[in-house]
Structures are given as structure tokens and as C-alpha cells.
Design an enzyme around this catalytic site. Structure first.
Site, PDB file in Angstrom:
ATOM      1  N   ASN A  50       0.838  -1.197   0.000  1.00 37.50           N
ATOM      2  CA  ASN A  50       0.000   0.000   0.000  1.00 37.50           C
ATOM      3  C   ASN A  50       0.875   1.249   0.000  1.00 37.50           C
ATOM      4  OD1 ASN A  50       0.527  -0.962   2.639  1.00 37.50           O
ATOM      5  ND2 ASN A  50      -1.199   0.117   3.518  1.00 37.50           N
ATOM      6  N   CYS A  61      -4.143   0.546  -2.383  1.00 33.47           N
ATOM      7  CA  CYS A  61      -3.967  -0.659  -1.568  1.00 33.47           C
ATOM      8  C   CYS A  61      -2.923  -1.583  -2.196  1.00 33.47           C
ATOM      9  CB  CYS A  61      -5.278  -1.425  -1.470  1.00 33.47           C
ATOM     10  SG  CYS A  61      -6.550  -0.609  -0.501  1.00 33.47           S
ATOM     11  N   GLU A  63      -3.169  -4.707  -2.929  1.00 38.05           N
ATOM     12  CA  GLU A  63      -3.707  -5.590  -3.972  1.00 38.05           C
ATOM     13  C   GLU A  63      -3.717  -4.874  -5.325  1.00 38.05           C
ATOM     14  OE1 GLU A  63      -4.886  -4.922  -0.969  1.00 38.05           O
ATOM     15  OE2 GLU A  63      -6.266  -6.451  -0.250  1.00 38.05           O
ATOM     16  N   CYS A  96     -10.458  -4.556   0.733  1.00 39.95           N
ATOM     17  CA  CYS A  96     -11.494  -3.524   0.717  1.00 39.95           C
ATOM     18  C   CYS A  96     -12.391  -3.702  -0.512  1.00 39.95           C
ATOM     19  CB  CYS A  96     -10.857  -2.133   0.729  1.00 39.95           C
ATOM     20  SG  CYS A  96     -10.295  -1.551  -0.880  1.00 39.95           S
ATOM     21  N   CYS A  99     -10.827  -2.856  -3.995  1.00 41.73           N
ATOM     22  CA  CYS A  99      -9.944  -3.905  -4.523  1.00 41.73           C
ATOM     23  C   CYS A  99     -10.737  -5.109  -5.012  1.00 41.73           C
ATOM     24  CB  CYS A  99      -8.933  -4.326  -3.461  1.00 41.73           C
ATOM     25  SG  CYS A  99      -7.648  -3.076  -3.199  1.00 41.73           S
TER      26      CYS A  99
HETATM   27  N1  THU Z   1      -5.167  -1.673   2.815  1.00 40.24           N
HETATM   28  C1  THU Z   1      -4.605  -2.473   1.861  1.00 40.24           C
HETATM   29  O1  THU Z   1      -3.579  -2.108   1.261  1.00 40.24           O
HETATM   30  N2  THU Z   1      -5.184  -3.661   1.587  1.00 40.24           N
HETATM   31  C2  THU Z   1      -6.225  -4.194   2.286  1.00 40.24           C
HETATM   32  O2  THU Z   1      -6.636  -5.318   2.016  1.00 40.24           O
HETATM   33  C3  THU Z   1      -6.853  -3.415   3.361  1.00 40.24           C
HETATM   34  C4  THU Z   1      -6.395  -2.003   3.497  1.00 40.24           C
HETATM   35  C5  THU Z   1      -4.491  -0.419   3.171  1.00 40.24           C
HETATM   36  C6  THU Z   1      -5.118   0.864   2.722  1.00 40.24           C
HETATM   37  C7  THU Z   1      -4.515   1.852   3.702  1.00 40.24           C
HETATM   38  O3  THU Z   1      -3.225   2.242   3.250  1.00 40.24           O
HETATM   39  C8  THU Z   1      -4.325   1.041   4.968  1.00 40.24           C
HETATM   40  O4  THU Z   1      -4.375  -0.321   4.575  1.00 40.24           O
HETATM   41  C9  THU Z   1      -5.358   1.298   6.030  1.00 40.24           C
HETATM   42  O5  THU Z   1      -6.639   1.176   5.519  1.00 40.24           O
END
Ligand code: THU
Length: 149
Positions: A50, A61, A63, A96, A99
Site C-alpha cells: 500500500n 492498496c 492488492e 477492501c 480492490c
Molecule cells: N489496505 C490495503 O492495502 N489492503 C487491504 O486489504 C486493506 C487495506 C491499506 C489501505 C490503507 O493504506 C491502509 O491499509 C489502512 O486502511
């Protein structure tokens, strides 16, 4: 498209790579690092972490970072075999909604998703199970695996 079942070695490799790339996350706002590893049909693994932003909206994110990197590197949409995701969560991390929408378009509903945490808990699911009733444009809806050859 390669729909061979994943071997345990492939799963373990994806999880290990997701843990490694997680350390590169840029997370000055949430301090919550996430890593992701995407396996392509040719055996290549595409990594994502992320990357946050002070304007909040542009945050990407792990993913989507992995998916977009793979597409930019020449991988075909709908050709992927699996994705692993990891974070420091009590239960295995779960993607999320944004994604999930990107996963269903670029990977299709049948692709395996391996959700983990740093303790080694693991949930194995599919993109379709994570996003039932997904929106796709009509041409995709007609044959979700036939749009990009
Ligand atoms: N986040 C991800 O990168 N992937 C996920 O599956 C859940 C959330 C990140 C987004 C943000 O940078 C941080 O986690 C907090 O939400």
C-alpha cells in the site's frame, strides 16, 4: 488461462513474497502495512504494497498495486492464477471493496485468493466469493472470461 490448482509450494511462496513486500509499504498516515503477491500464468510473481497519500483519496492498496504493476508489465487481464495478501491483523486480512471490484474485473470470479496475517493464519477463498453479484459492464457480463484474449 491456467486454472491448475495451486501447489502448497506456490501458496507458501506467494505468502512469503507478500510478507517481504509488505515491508516496503508507504504508510505515514495509517501505519498499517499490507503486502500482496500475484501469480501470473507464466509463473511470474507481481508484488504490491500500500502507498498512502496526504490527500487520502489517492491511497493505493497493496492488492491494486500488484494488479496494476502486473498489467503494466504486460500480463493479460484474466490470466492470473492467484493472489496472496497479508497484514498485521488478528484474523486473516480481508480486501477492501474497491480492490474486490478491481479483482473481479482483472482476475474473474474463480481465481483463488489467499488471505493471511503475520501469525500465519490463513483463509483461502475466491474473488467471486468476496464479491457476489458484482457489477460488470454488459459485454463482460455476457462472458466474463472472453473479453481480453
Ligand atoms: N489496505 C490495503 O492495502 N489492503 C487491504 O486489504 C486493506 C487495506 C491499506 C489501505 C490503507 O493504506 C491502509 O491499509 C489502512 O486502511
Amino acid at each position: 488461462m491456467n486454472r491448475n490448482p495451486l501447489s502448497n509450494e506456490e501458496k507458501d511462496r506467494l505468502i512469503a513474497e507478500a510478507k517481504l513486500v509488505r515491508e516496503r509499504a508507504y504508510v505515514p498516515y495509517s501505519h498499517f502495512k499490507v503486502g500482496s503477491a500475484l501469480l501470473a500464468a507464466d509463473g511470474s510473481v507481481h508484488l504490491g504494497c500500500n502507498v498512502e497519500n496526504g490527500a487520502l483519496g489517492p491511497t493505493n492498496c497493496a492488492e491494486r498495486t500488484a494488479l496494476f504493476r502486473a498489467i503494466a508489465d504486460g500480463q493479460s487481464p484474466r490470466s492470473f492464477r492467484a493472489i496472496a495478501v497479508t497484514g498485521d491483523t488478528e484474523l486473516p486480512i480481508t480486501p477492501c471493496g474497491v480492490c474486490r471490484q478491481v479483482l473481479i474485473e482483472l482476475c474473474g470470479p474463480e481465481m483463488p485468493v489467499i488471505l493471511t496475517n503475520l501469525k500465519g493464519d490463513r483463509t483461502e477463498t475466491t474473488v467471486g466469493a468476496l464479491l457476489p453479484g458484482a457489477f460488470l459492464l454488459p459485454e463482460d457480463d455476457a462472458d466474463p472470461f472472453d473479453r481480453v484474449k
